[in-house]
Design a protein around this motif. Structure first.
Motif, short mmCIF file in Angstrom:
data_model
loop_
_atom_site.label_atom_id
_atom_site.label_comp_id
_atom_site.label_asym_id
_atom_site.label_seq_id
_atom_site.Cartn_x
_atom_site.Cartn_y
_atom_site.Cartn_z
N HIS B 240 0.81 -1.21 0.00
CA HIS B 240 0.00 0.00 0.00
C HIS B 240 0.84 1.26 0.00
O HIS B 240 0.43 2.28 -0.51
CB HIS B 240 -0.92 0.02 1.22
N SER B 252 -6.44 0.39 -0.37
CA SER B 252 -6.70 0.57 1.04
C SER B 252 -8.17 0.91 1.28
O SER B 252 -8.77 0.46 2.24
CB SER B 252 -5.82 1.71 1.54
N GLY B 253 -8.73 1.70 0.38
CA GLY B 253 -10.08 2.15 0.60
C GLY B 253 -11.13 1.19 0.12
O GLY B 253 -12.25 1.22 0.60
N ILE B 311 -0.20 5.61 6.94
CA ILE B 311 -1.60 5.44 6.55
C ILE B 311 -1.90 3.95 6.34
O ILE B 311 -2.98 3.46 6.69
CB ILE B 311 -1.90 6.26 5.29
N SER B 314 -2.42 2.33 9.55
CA SER B 314 -3.73 2.75 10.05
C SER B 314 -4.82 1.88 9.41
O SER B 314 -5.81 1.54 10.07
CB SER B 314 -3.92 4.21 9.73
N THR B 315 -4.62 1.48 8.13
CA THR B 315 -5.58 0.58 7.49
C THR B 315 -5.64 -0.75 8.22
O THR B 315 -6.71 -1.30 8.44
CB THR B 315 -5.19 0.37 6.02
N HIS B 318 -7.81 -0.33 11.02
CA HIS B 318 -9.23 -0.16 10.72
C HIS B 318 -9.89 -1.43 10.21
O HIS B 318 -11.10 -1.61 10.38
CB HIS B 318 -9.41 1.00 9.75
N HIS B 344 -14.43 4.48 6.08
CA HIS B 344 -13.00 4.17 5.96
C HIS B 344 -12.57 4.27 4.51
O HIS B 344 -11.49 4.78 4.20
CB HIS B 344 -12.73 2.77 6.50
N LYS B 348 -9.76 6.95 3.91
CA LYS B 348 -8.45 6.42 3.53
C LYS B 348 -8.07 6.82 2.12
O LYS B 348 -6.94 7.20 1.85
CB LYS B 348 -8.44 4.89 3.64
N SER B 388 -8.57 13.04 8.49
CA SER B 388 -7.97 12.52 9.72
C SER B 388 -8.99 12.52 10.84
O SER B 388 -9.06 11.58 11.63
CB SER B 388 -6.79 13.36 10.16
N VAL B 391 -11.02 9.61 10.49
CA VAL B 391 -10.30 8.40 10.88
C VAL B 391 -10.28 8.25 12.40
O VAL B 391 -10.46 7.17 12.95
CB VAL B 391 -8.87 8.41 10.31
N CYS B 433 -2.66 10.85 14.12
CA CYS B 433 -3.18 11.88 13.22
C CYS B 433 -2.83 13.27 13.70
O CYS B 433 -2.41 14.11 12.91
CB CYS B 433 -4.69 11.77 13.08
#
Lengths: 127, 494, 249, 108
Positions: B240, B252-253, B311, B314-315, B318, B344, B348, B388, B391, B433
């Motif tokens: 990613h 990611s999204g 990021i 962070s995925t 999530h 998300h 993202k 952010s 998120v 963030c």
């Protein structure tokens, strides 16, 4: 004992484990891909065995062949798709191997993955 | 019996056909390719919007491929949850494609640009087909198109790190596909059918519990790799963060969500009636992994120096959120998971595109380089801040709504510990963030790092970013548009 | 240590899978779920419903035609992916010469390949065209053509073989399979059926069988041609890179 | 009956050569010596099996197919062996020498 009666399935499962072992343990990326293909082949073998029928005939309706004796056509149709997918993934992986070998000069997965790992941030910045 | 009956299939096939026809344009007029590639995705979006209101409430739209009724032919089965996700896919792919043109011109060599758009369209079409299909083997086929195109898109820049990340992705992804194929074979061997609805019926009356158990576990593992659930996430951060930014946004999204959604369908519409104890048992194990993912992803994200790497971690965190919503087995939890997929995806995608803006304008990837970014790129920074906030899950955004429902679902399911984990994850998200926001807005950059005057990214790259970030705000404020119908759909699934 | 852990994991997996095998329905039994649920209808009605004698072809192209459409897209995607990774040859540029390898292949080999390749291609055409009456079909035929191209290219070099199938022939045909499916699928819509309907409800009854057979053959030919061209292009892309390695090192 | 026995003998001979060829492929020390058993495998082994099948089937159209298969097999197998051996020779792939093996302590 069902296990010995289902020896086709058992062989497929063992082959699957063998392939997975090759993928996990071998360090040469070509050998990893060979392991991947062994796994794929084992699953194809498993599917085709699912369609097997004692004393079955090919599912081609020529010369009044009896439908009740025909083997199951679905696994064969599915596996055609499976084979195509396997070929495609192998082709892509091999072309990446070509590129990796050109850029790193090694096929050893440990050296490939370890090389420059800490500098990944810096080297990423250039491009 | 209007023409709209055929809309679902056209939503899927039009991008695929576009991908096949695009190379011809590539030979004749290569300049037009980025614009023409928008057409099929726009058409899909339009068809999807026209379908709203056509699906019977609480039911589904069934389309029989080739006119063969379900257990014999392949069925497309579209309920509101599926259509909702398809629209999310269409929207985000469309926006990221608008974004792509400038970014790709800079990062990808000319000989590969047409291939980029072809693969992009294939990936979008495959995601749509993956969500809509009602046949478990067809699910595998579309998963493979999705996987192949994403492997190649990660490697498309052709530099050594990208190819290495893509190869790592293949080494994890290809065995997981085979595991899914094996699981489908096991399911087929004890039920004799591949249609999902029929499978659910046959599983309920099937006596082969052990085989069903193992095939369910294999499916969870297989899709778990694709969805990057915690112990199986190793490929995600590299792939990613190294992929071109629009592709990172998609991976990611969307990709991760879509794979999670496949697992949702398998859990709730295939394994509902049979082997329930075991599905619950597996769900407990998945819940532990998901909780670990929330914390691990958050902590790793704090430790990162590279913006896109952060990021990506962070995925990972999530995905844990979404899975925790699913394993709660309550309507609220499921609704929270669905809504979290939406927000998300939007947030993202927005964050990755913002990171892409920084890379495009200045070539900066490290978080430290972002100090004082506000002075030059305010629009990007504001969009980044909005995403952010979503998120982290601060009130006016969609992230708040989804986290609220996730926590509510877990509390209602009696899983207090997971609710605490979700809160802790939000705190971690706030840490990683706010650090960046602090750097961006309140710290002075290094001498000469940023121009003093406003000189932001071109409009074609800013517009998608702003649409995405405003969408997170929109779905936060007007959450009542979707939440009731999602709750109804979730209750129907359970 | 890592090896031992991997071995233990694999052993555990093997035991689990073998346990599952021992619990599965007996192999070859006509009473298993697979043999009793969906299959009887395929085996009994495939001939009248799809007009193909080979039930497998009926399943591939007709009952599960959507799967095959996805499969065809997978091949196309593989080509796009390989070209995205390795780059495509440009028009008008000759890559590699007659024989770049240090060992030119001997007359025996050349003569044999010249002799055998036409037979292979003949066989592949037979395989493609007889898919609906005997074992075979588009994919198999396409793969055979791809194999013959591999033989030819290894012996005569990239230059010779890319002169025989130049880019301007390959490029338009690569998407033939997907386009064939889309064409047939849309024709089904025009005829009043669903996507991928072969037997159009609105067309006269007596025209039916032959029309369905023709559409099936059309799709088969599309798949065969598309598959062959895709495989050839992938081969060329890989070999070209190989030759570049040879010149660099 | 007699025909079945003859066919069986041919098929068994073919299988025997296949086993022999595979063993040779695994056990022989270098490329050239490995080439020898593996090509035998195709020619002698497969052709014996085909002759066995031809005897089993008797006079029919299948006989023609079998003859064709045998012809193509003989042609392609021999050519393959020739091509591999020749390119190995030209590339100076080292021969196996008995002395080296003794120093190593083990064979293959």
């Amino acid at each position: 004992m069902r296990l010995f009666h289902n020896y086709h399935y058992a062989a497929a499962m063992l082959l699957f484990c063998l392939g997975l072992h090759t993928v996990i343990v071998r360090r040469n990326i070509i050998k990893k891909l060979i392991g991947l293909n062994i796994m794929e082949t084992s699953v194809f073998f498993f599917y085709i065995s699912l369609g097997y029928l004692d004393g079955g005939i090919a599912p081609i309706r020529v010369g009044g062949a009896d439908p009740a004796r025909m083997v199951n056509p679905i696994p064969q149709a599915l596996i055609l798709t499976g084979i195509v997918v396997a070929v495609s993934v192998t082709a892509l992986a091999l072309s990446m191997v070509i590129l990796l070998y050109r850029q790193y000069g090694t096929l050893d997965v440990d050296r490939l993955m370890r090389e420059e790992e800490p500098e990944a941030v810096e080297s990423g910045k250039e491009d | 019996m209007g023409a709209w009956r055929h809309f679902p299939i056209f939503m899927i096939t039009v991008p695929l056909l576009g991908a096949v026809l695009l190379p011809f344009l590539g030979y004749a007029k290569e300049r037009w390719v980025p614009y023409v590639a928008l057409l099929p995705l726009g058409a899909s979006t339009l068809l999807g919007i026209l379908l709203i209101g056509r699906i019977p409430s609480g039911g589904y739209l069934s389309y029989h491929m080739g006119g063969w009724e379900p257990p014999f032919g392949i069925e497309i089965r579209l309920d509101y949850v599926g259509l909702f996700l398809m629209l999310v896919v269409c929207g985000i792919t469309f926006l990221a494609l608008i974004y792509s043109r400038r970014y790709i011109d800079k990062e990808v060599s000319p000989g590969r640009r047409t291939a980029y758009y072809v693969l992009y369209l294939l990936m979008s079409g495959a995601m749509l087909g993956f969500v809509a299909t009602g046949d478990i083997f067809n699910l595998f086929v579309f998963m493979e198109i999705l996987a192949l195109s994403s492997y190649a898109l990660v490697a498309i820049t052709g530099n050594r790190n990208a190819v290495r990340a893509a190869f790592k992705y293949i080494l994890m992804g290809a065995p997981s596909s085979i595991i899914v194929l094996l699981a489908i074979g096991l399911l087929y061997s004890v039920t004799g059918t591949l249609n999902m609805a029929d499978l659910a019926r046959r599983i309920a009356e099937s006596g082969y519990t052990e085989v069903l158990i193992v095939s369910y576990i294999l499916l969870v593992v297989g899709f778990g790799v694709k969805a990057a659930l915690f112990p199986l996430h190793m490929w995600l951060p590299d792939a990613h963060s190294i992929a071109p930014s629009p592709i990172s946004a998609l991976l990611s999204g969307l990709l991760v969500e879509v794979c999670t959604f496949a697992l949702v369908r398998i859990t709730f519409s295939v394994f509902t009636l049979g082997a329930t104890d075991l599905v619950m048992g597996t769900a407990d194990a998945v819940g532990v992994a998901a909780a670990a993912a929330v914390l691990y992803g958050g902590i790793m994200a704090i430790l990162q120096k590279d913006l896109k790497m952060m990021i990506a971690y962070s995925t990972v965190s999530h995905i844990g959120y979404i899975f925790l919503g699913l394993t709660a087995f309550t309507a609220e939890g499921l609704t929270g998971a669905m809504y979290h997929m939406l927000d998300h995806g939007l947030a993202k995608a927005c964050l990755f595109l913002c990171a892409g803006n920084f890379i495009y304008m200045k070539g900066y990837r490290r978080i430290e380089d972002l100090k004082g970014a506000w002075s030059q790129m305010p629009w990007t920074c504001f969009a980044f801040a909005l995403a952010s906030i979503s998120v982290i899950g601060i009130p006016p955004t969609a992230g708040f709504i989804s986290k609220w429902y996730l926590i509510l679902g877990n509390v209602e399911g009696g899983k207090w510990l997971y609710a605490v984990v979700l809160l802790a994850g939000s705190i971690l998200a706030a840490v990683y963030c706010f650090r960046i926001l602090y750097y961006m807005f309140f710290q002075a950059g290094k001498e000469g790092a940023w121009e003093e005057s406003w000189h932001d990214a071109p409009p074609a790259m800013l517009a998608p970013v702003w649409v995405l970030s405003l969408a997170t705000l929109f779905f936060g404020v007007f959450s009542s548009l979707l939440i009731p119908s999602l709750l109804r759909a979730a209750a129907y699934l359970l | 240590m890592k090896r031992v852990a991997a071995l233990l994991f694999i052993a555990a997996l093997a035991v689990l899978l073998l346990y599952v095998v021992s619990r599965m329905p007996p192999m070859g039994d006509p009473e298993t779920p697979t043999a009793t649920h969906v299959i009887p209808r395929y085996l009994e009605k495939a001939e009248e419903e799809t007009h193909t004698v080979n039930v497998i072809t009926g399943v591939i192209l007709n009952y599960r035609g959507y799967d095959t459409m996805g499969e065809v897209t997978v091949i196309f995607c593989a080509l796009a992916a390989v070209l995205a990774v390795l780059g495509r040859e440009r028009r008008g540029v000759i890559h590699g010469f007659v024989d770049r390898s240090e060992v030119p292949s001997s007359t025996i080999v050349r003569t044999m390949v010249r002799f055998i390749v036409p037979f292979i291609i003949l066989f592949s055409v037979y395989t493609i065209l007889h898919g609906e009456t005997s074992p075979g079909g588009g994919f198999q035929g396409g793969a055979i053509i791809g194999g013959s191209m591999i033989i030819f290219t290894t012996i005569f070099g990239l230059y010779e073989s890319s002169r025989r199938i130049p880019l301007k022939v390959r490029a338009p045909l690569e998407g033939a399979a997907v386009m064939g499916f889309f064409l047939v699928g849309t024709l089904g819509l025009v005829g009043g059926g669903n996507f991928l309907t072969y037997a159009w409800p609105r067309v006269a009854q007596d025209l039916h069988p032959s029309l369905v057979v023709w559409l099936t053959v059309l799709v088969e030919v599309g798949i065969g041609l598309g598959g062959a061209m895709v495989l050839t292009s992938i081969l060329f892309a890989m070999i070209r890179e190989e030759e570049e390695i040879a010149t660099v090192s | 009956m007699a025909r079945d026995i003859v066919a069986g003998i041919f098929c068994c001979t073919g299988t025997f050569f296949f086993i022999l060829g595979t063993t040779g492929l695994l056990r022989m020390p270098d490329l050239f010596t490995r080439l020898h058993p593996s090509t035998k495998c195709d020619t002698l082994g497969a052709c014996s099996v085909i002759v066995g099948m031809a005897v089993h089937n008797g006079w029919s159209w299948d006989l023609l197919k079998l003859v064709f298969i045998a012809c193509f097999l003989l042609l392609s197998s021999a050519t393959c062996g020739h091509a591999i051996g020749r390119s190995a020779l030209r590339r100076h792939i080292p021969y196996w020498k008995k002395k080296e093996v003794k120093e190593d302590g083990h064979g293959a």
